[in-house]
Design a protein around this motif. Structure first.
Motif, PDB file in Angstrom:
ATOM      1  N   SER A 114       0.838  -1.201   0.000  1.00  0.00           N
ATOM      2  CA  SER A 114       0.000   0.000   0.000  1.00  0.00           C
ATOM      3  C   SER A 114       0.870   1.247   0.000  1.00  0.00           C
ATOM      4  O   SER A 114       0.517   2.259  -0.601  1.00  0.00           O
ATOM      5  N   ASN A 125       1.725   2.104  -3.485  1.00  0.00           N
ATOM      6  CA  ASN A 125       0.514   2.600  -4.120  1.00  0.00           C
ATOM      7  C   ASN A 125       0.244   4.047  -3.710  1.00  0.00           C
ATOM      8  O   ASN A 125      -0.019   4.913  -4.555  1.00  0.00           O
ATOM      9  N   TYR A 126       0.319   4.337  -2.420  1.00  0.00           N
ATOM     10  CA  TYR A 126       0.062   5.692  -1.925  1.00  0.00           C
ATOM     11  C   TYR A 126       1.118   6.669  -2.452  1.00  0.00           C
ATOM     12  O   TYR A 126       0.795   7.794  -2.831  1.00  0.00           O
ATOM     13  N   ARG A 186       0.285   7.497  -5.990  1.00  0.00           N
ATOM     14  CA  ARG A 186      -0.918   8.341  -6.056  1.00  0.00           C
ATOM     15  C   ARG A 186      -0.582   9.784  -5.678  1.00  0.00           C
ATOM     16  O   ARG A 186      -1.059  10.731  -6.306  1.00  0.00           O
ATOM     17  N   ILE A 209      -1.125  12.994  -8.159  1.00  0.00           N
ATOM     18  CA  ILE A 209      -1.940  14.169  -7.822  1.00  0.00           C
ATOM     19  C   ILE A 209      -1.085  15.429  -7.859  1.00  0.00           C
ATOM     20  O   ILE A 209      -1.515  16.469  -8.375  1.00  0.00           O
ATOM     21  N   VAL A 229      -5.796  14.530  -0.380  1.00  0.00           N
ATOM     22  CA  VAL A 229      -5.513  13.223  -0.987  1.00  0.00           C
ATOM     23  C   VAL A 229      -6.173  12.117  -0.175  1.00  0.00           C
ATOM     24  O   VAL A 229      -6.746  11.181  -0.740  1.00  0.00           O
ATOM     25  N   GLU A 284      -8.882  12.275   1.595  1.00  0.00           N
ATOM     26  CA  GLU A 284     -10.327  12.297   1.344  1.00  0.00           C
ATOM     27  C   GLU A 284     -10.662  11.762  -0.058  1.00  0.00           C
ATOM     28  O   GLU A 284     -11.629  11.018  -0.226  1.00  0.00           O
ATOM     29  N   ILE A 285      -9.888  12.144  -1.033  1.00  0.00           N
ATOM     30  CA  ILE A 285     -10.135  11.721  -2.418  1.00  0.00           C
ATOM     31  C   ILE A 285     -10.084  10.202  -2.542  1.00  0.00           C
ATOM     32  O   ILE A 285     -10.947   9.590  -3.156  1.00  0.00           O
ATOM     33  N   PHE A 286      -9.046   9.608  -1.963  1.00  0.00           N
ATOM     34  CA  PHE A 286      -8.843   8.170  -2.125  1.00  0.00           C
ATOM     35  C   PHE A 286      -9.397   7.345  -0.966  1.00  0.00           C
ATOM     36  O   PHE A 286      -9.358   6.118  -1.005  1.00  0.00           O
ATOM     37  N   VAL A 334      -8.179   7.034   2.102  1.00  0.00           N
ATOM     38  CA  VAL A 334      -7.094   6.319   2.773  1.00  0.00           C
ATOM     39  C   VAL A 334      -6.672   7.082   4.026  1.00  0.00           C
ATOM     40  O   VAL A 334      -7.028   8.247   4.211  1.00  0.00           O
ATOM     41  N   SER A 365       0.091  10.167 -15.467  1.00  0.00           N
ATOM     42  CA  SER A 365      -0.752  11.325 -15.146  1.00  0.00           C
ATOM     43  C   SER A 365      -1.229  12.047 -16.391  1.00  0.00           C
ATOM     44  O   SER A 365      -1.747  13.160 -16.307  1.00  0.00           O
ATOM     45  N   LEU A 408     -12.150  13.239  -9.689  1.00  0.00           N
ATOM     46  CA  LEU A 408     -11.786  13.355  -8.282  1.00  0.00           C
ATOM     47  C   LEU A 408     -12.378  14.576  -7.606  1.00  0.00           C
ATOM     48  O   LEU A 408     -12.828  14.516  -6.474  1.00  0.00           O
TER      49      LEU A 408
END
Length: 154
Positions: free
Chosen positions: A5, A8-9, A12, A16, A30, A32-34, A36, A131, A141
């Protein structure tokens, strides 16, 4: 193979930051968007800053943005930095290997070729590449980001 993870984070966050084109992004946004954990993202953002990928701005109106061009950051380098262990099978690690067939088994050689091919693809893919569809991603998003971006260009 399964990446963590954390990797992955980290990717991401870089995506962004690339899509926001120099504007400060907050960890809270970020998260809130994902959907996480903010705590996990804080660790990623901090480490990416230490490695020189992000410029981290502290304070009430702080956030982060890319510290170097997205075209100069490969996905492969981020994966290598964020993954502790890319050993698919135990024989990849000479220290912990207990297999009596080391060097004889075709399975280990096949996995090694596959892992190298995987990393080769990631080494030829930049954060800018992943991106490239920024308009669609930003619209999905957060429509407010897309509107802000369009106003700046007008």
């Amino acid at each position: 193979m399964r990446l963590t993870s954390y990797t992955n984070y980290a990717l991401r966050v870089l995506m962004i930051a690339t899509m926001r084109e120099g504007q400060l992004v907050t960890v809270q946004e970020v998260a809130e968007i994902f959907g996480v954990s903010k705590a996990h993202l804080v660790k990623c953002v901090h480490q990416l800053g230490l490695w020189g990928y992000l410029e981290n701005v502290r304070g009430r109106h702080g956030g982060f943005r890319l510290a170097k061009p997205a075209k100069d950051i490969t996905v492969g380098e981020i994966v290598r930095k964020t993954e502790d262990d890319l050993n698919l099978v135990e024989c990849f690690d000479a220290v912990t290997n207990t297999c009596p067939l080391i060097g004889l088994c075709g399975l280990g050689k096949t996995f090694k070729r596959a892992c190298n091919a995987f990393l080769q693809v990631l080494d030829t893919t930049t954060v800018a590449d992943i991106s490239a569809n920024r308009a669609e991603v930003l619209e999905t998003l957060n429509p407010a980001w897309a509107e802000t971006r369009q106003r700046r260009r007008a």
